[in-house]
Every structure is written in C-alpha cells, then in structure tokens.
Design a protein around this motif. Structure first.
Motif, PDB file in Angstrom:
ATOM      1  N   ILE A  97       8.720  -2.724   5.427  1.00  0.00           N
ATOM      2  CA  ILE A  97       7.605  -2.577   6.742  1.00  0.00           C
ATOM      3  C   ILE A  97       6.200  -2.061   6.576  1.00  0.00           C
ATOM      4  CG2 ILE A  97      10.393  -1.408   7.847  1.00  0.00           C
ATOM      5  CD1 ILE A  97       9.373   1.134   6.728  1.00  0.00           C
ATOM      6  N   THR A  98       6.123  -2.321   5.890  1.00  0.00           N
ATOM      7  CA  THR A  98       4.846  -1.560   4.635  1.00  0.00           C
ATOM      8  C   THR A  98       4.045  -2.553   5.192  1.00  0.00           C
ATOM      9  OG1 THR A  98       4.981  -0.749   2.808  1.00  0.00           O
ATOM     10  CG2 THR A  98       5.308   0.843   4.183  1.00  0.00           C
ATOM     11  N   ILE A  99       2.404  -2.378   5.090  1.00  0.00           N
ATOM     12  CA  ILE A  99       1.708  -3.404   5.244  1.00  0.00           C
ATOM     13  C   ILE A  99       1.567  -4.691   5.558  1.00  0.00           C
ATOM     14  CG2 ILE A  99      -0.528  -3.282   4.448  1.00  0.00           C
ATOM     15  CD1 ILE A  99      -0.893  -0.958   2.958  1.00  0.00           C
ATOM     16  N   VAL A 100       1.299  -5.521   4.572  1.00  0.00           N
ATOM     17  CA  VAL A 100       2.695  -6.858   3.706  1.00  0.00           C
ATOM     18  C   VAL A 100       3.575  -7.225   4.591  1.00  0.00           C
ATOM     19  CG1 VAL A 100       1.704  -9.062   3.274  1.00  0.00           C
ATOM     20  CG2 VAL A 100       0.023  -7.263   3.112  1.00  0.00           C
ATOM     21  N   ARG A 101       4.378  -7.157   5.474  1.00  0.00           N
ATOM     22  CA  ARG A 101       5.217  -7.207   5.922  1.00  0.00           C
ATOM     23  C   ARG A 101       6.106  -8.958   5.417  1.00  0.00           C
ATOM     24  NH1 ARG A 101       6.461  -5.988  11.898  1.00  0.00           N
ATOM     25  NH2 ARG A 101       4.864  -7.739  11.740  1.00  0.00           N
ATOM     26  N   ALA A 102       5.786  -9.982   5.065  1.00  0.00           N
ATOM     27  CA  ALA A 102       6.477 -10.816   5.326  1.00  0.00           C
ATOM     28  C   ALA A 102       6.308 -10.950   3.943  1.00  0.00           C
ATOM     29  CB  ALA A 102       5.944 -11.557   6.142  1.00  0.00           C
ATOM     30  N   LEU A 103       5.606 -10.218   2.731  1.00  0.00           N
ATOM     31  CA  LEU A 103       5.378 -10.425   1.397  1.00  0.00           C
ATOM     32  C   LEU A 103       6.488  -9.320   0.498  1.00  0.00           C
ATOM     33  CD1 LEU A 103       1.854 -11.266   0.285  1.00  0.00           C
ATOM     34  CD2 LEU A 103       4.357 -13.011   0.988  1.00  0.00           C
ATOM     35  N   CYS A 104       7.374  -9.628  -0.365  1.00  0.00           N
ATOM     36  CA  CYS A 104       7.615  -8.505  -1.448  1.00  0.00           C
ATOM     37  C   CYS A 104       6.825  -8.027  -1.901  1.00  0.00           C
ATOM     38  CB  CYS A 104       8.851  -9.075  -2.103  1.00  0.00           C
ATOM     39  SG  CYS A 104       9.949  -9.896  -1.873  1.00  0.00           S
ATOM     40  N   SER A 105       7.791  -6.843  -2.274  1.00  0.00           N
ATOM     41  CA  SER A 105       7.269  -5.933  -2.791  1.00  0.00           C
ATOM     42  C   SER A 105       8.181  -5.128  -4.017  1.00  0.00           C
ATOM     43  CB  SER A 105       6.879  -4.154  -2.281  1.00  0.00           C
ATOM     44  OG  SER A 105       6.592  -3.181  -2.984  1.00  0.00           O
ATOM     45  N   ASP A 106       7.662  -4.157  -5.217  1.00  0.00           N
ATOM     46  CA  ASP A 106       8.332  -3.662  -6.549  1.00  0.00           C
ATOM     47  C   ASP A 106       8.886  -2.147  -5.177  1.00  0.00           C
ATOM     48  OD1 ASP A 106       6.575  -5.727  -8.588  1.00  0.00           O
ATOM     49  OD2 ASP A 106       8.288  -6.097  -8.081  1.00  0.00           O
ATOM     50  N   ASP A 107       8.079  -1.563  -4.647  1.00  0.00           N
ATOM     51  CA  ASP A 107       7.944  -0.092  -4.389  1.00  0.00           C
ATOM     52  C   ASP A 107       9.031   0.102  -3.833  1.00  0.00           C
ATOM     53  OD1 ASP A 107       5.286   1.777  -3.947  1.00  0.00           O
ATOM     54  OD2 ASP A 107       7.414   2.720  -4.266  1.00  0.00           O
ATOM     55  N   ILE A 108      10.209   0.691  -4.038  1.00  0.00           N
ATOM     56  CA  ILE A 108      11.181   0.534  -3.005  1.00  0.00           C
ATOM     57  C   ILE A 108      10.882   1.933  -1.596  1.00  0.00           C
ATOM     58  CG2 ILE A 108      11.911   3.221  -3.917  1.00  0.00           C
ATOM     59  CD1 ILE A 108      15.044   2.511  -3.158  1.00  0.00           C
TER      60      ILE A 108
END
Length: 124
Positions: A97-108
């Motif tokens: 739901i943060t910034i670049v919503r389309a890409l995965c993130s390692d930060d929960i």
C-alpha cells in the motif's frame, strides 16, 4: 484496497500439499503472503508484483511454494508442496500500500489490508 480474505488452509501430513487463496486483490497492488507461528514474529513467505511477472520467496520455501495471481478473478494463490511441520502457522495475505504499490517489498510495514488469516497445520 479492500480487506483481503484468505482461504484454503487445513491439516495436512508431512510431504502433502495445500493451495491457499487470497481473494479481493486489485491488479495495481503487489500481494505478499506472510505467516506467523505461535510465539514467533510474522515473516514474509512470498510476494508477487501486480503484473505477476516478478515473484520472490523466502529461502525456507524456495522450490516448494509457488505464488501466482489471476487478476481477472482478483485472486492470488500460494501453492504449497512438500509441506513440513515447520510450515505450520497462520498464513496471511496483504497488499502493498506504500509508494510503489505494484512492486514487492521486503518491509512488512509496506503492506496493509490484511486478511484474517488461514491456519495451516502440518502433522502426522
């Protein structure tokens, strides 16, 4: 992004398989699967980008779990094979739901709209 709904958990013997579903996903959000075992912190299991072209997996599940999505059905799946007792946990899905919503993130912390979870128990 509305709240997501997980399903497909259950009791399975070691070496067995389950397919989890995460309903309510939107085609502009990356979706992550997470799990939380009793007494442990919630950890990332897998993530898929909004397009489905990019995926990632925790080392502990690589080669055994496969994430996929069907944007026409607003659903993300987690196929879990060769399940082991250490896979026992409540499994959750969440949307980036943060910034670049389309890409995965390692930060929960980048994920929200958490579902209620589905219990997976691997035991003989």
């Amino acid at each position: 992004q509305t709240q997501l709904v997980e399903s497909g958990g259950g009791l399975v013997q070691p070496g067995g398989s389950l397919r989890l579903s995460c309903a309510g996903s939107r085609d502009y959000n990356a979706i992550g699967w997470f799990r939380q075992a009793p007494g442990k912190e919630r950890e990332g299991v897998s993530c898929i980008s909004s397009s489905g072209r990019s995926t990632n997996y925790a080392d502990s599940v690589k080669g055994r779990f496969t994430i996929s999505r069907d944007n026409a059905k607003n659903t993300v799946y987690l196929q879990m094979n060769s399940l082991q007792p250490e896979d026992t946990a409540v499994y959750y899905c969440a949307a980036r739901i943060t910034i670049v919503r389309a890409l995965c993130s390692d930060d929960i912390a980048d994920f929200g709209s958490w579902g209620q979870g589905t219990q997976v128990t691997v035991s003989s």
